[in-house]
Scaffold this active site. Sequence first.
Site, PDB file in Angstrom:
ATOM      1  N   THR A   1      74.117  18.980  22.900  1.00  0.00           N
ATOM      2  CA  THR A   1      72.697  19.211  23.104  1.00  0.00           C
ATOM      3  C   THR A   1      72.136  18.093  23.980  1.00  0.00           C
ATOM      4  O   THR A   1      72.481  16.929  23.810  1.00  0.00           O
ATOM      5  CB  THR A   1      71.932  19.279  21.766  1.00  0.00           C
TER       6      THR A   1
ATOM      7  N   HIS B   1      80.374  13.702   7.181  1.00  0.00           N
ATOM      8  CA  HIS B   1      81.160  12.599   6.606  1.00  0.00           C
ATOM      9  C   HIS B   1      82.116  13.068   5.507  1.00  0.00           C
ATOM     10  O   HIS B   1      82.972  12.308   5.047  1.00  0.00           O
ATOM     11  CB  HIS B   1      80.207  11.543   6.035  1.00  0.00           C
TER      12      HIS B   1
END
Length: 424
Positions: free
Chosen positions: A342, A395
């Site tokens: 993006t 994560h």
Amino acid sequence: MSEIKVPAMGESITEGTVSRWLVKEGETVNQGDVLLELETDKVNIEISAEESGVLEKIIRQEGETVEIGETIGTLGAGTGGGSGAPASQPAAEQQQAAVPAPEAVAVAAPPAAAPESSDNGTKTASPAARKLARERGIELDQVQGKDPIGRVYQEDVKSHKTQAPASTPAPATKAPAASASAPAAGGSTYAKPVERQRMSRRRATIAKRLVEAQQTAAMLTTFNEVDMTAIMDVRKRRKDKFKEKHDIGLGFMSFFTKAVVGALKKFPTINAEIDGEDVVLKKYYDIGIAVSAKEGLVVPVVRDADRLGFAEIEKSIADLASKARSNSLALSDLQGGTFTITNGGTFGSLLSTPILNTPQVGILGMHKIQLRPVAIDAERMENRPMMYIALSYDHRIIDGSEAVRFLVTVKELLEDPESLLIEG
């Protein structure tokens, strides 16, 4: 008579919203003519006539939510020829016959209070228009419709400007002159002007998925910066020949796409997704490119980016961006990405933390290129075109060290653009 039904539009889409009917009841259509637009979570779909005939009845109005397979209108037998004159003639006659009726009623019923006492007036309006008028406190009799037979639609209500704010300023302007404490004691009756807009289906879905991404993923962002000097030098030297040969400009996105693919090959977990307790490692590289469109952010996908050259990537991105802005993306253009890029820099963003495009576990954010002083060595400083880049990652399956090394790899590939040809 045949039924107009909502077609199947992919496994992930179960319903949509009627955006607008392009044909009115009584009008003649040919096979293949577009009858209406249907707004879904991802794209707008055009529903066409499966046979020639006359649109007999519109069952579901603009603004209403419909499900896959639901009947939303009926199509009757008729002449679907090019002129459409025979079928359209009765409809025109019906309209002419219907017009004098309200005038006759108006003459026969002189009391002016009768229409005001009715619910939202006596005008014919779609259910969506009536609902919106109630929400905004607008009398339908005051709305000027564009329909030739006087029917009021949702768009007419939206464009109508209520006169309430204009009728109340006089008391509000007199209060300060009479007494400075008057507003505090009695409060102001002036209605502050506001505009209420219902979220489009796509905007509501984007909002829902962004919140879900933050709630379900253990999202973390790491940052680095890239010296864009080498890339800008290559573009300056090669842009004219590149344009002449490939008929497309050499932009930054092809460099970043190539660099991301090279880094994903070194760190395959970032090109994966979580499926229950399994990690699905993807051995292909379908890179989503976020594009800002009228209805909100969409992420069309560049397929098999690892197999494409710079010109092919640029052409693919340009084509997808054009489709996004013209609202002509197909569902296949949006499905199956493995990683997303993006570019907030196009709007001037200097630094941001992009949100994951689930079920993907990684997204790279590009930002504005800005001249900043950079230490070349212990004695020299130079102004260099620098860009901050950000990697947001899940994560749960990606360790911090892996994310940092991935971003460093992207940085190194971009600062040595010739290596992209080798690493790719």
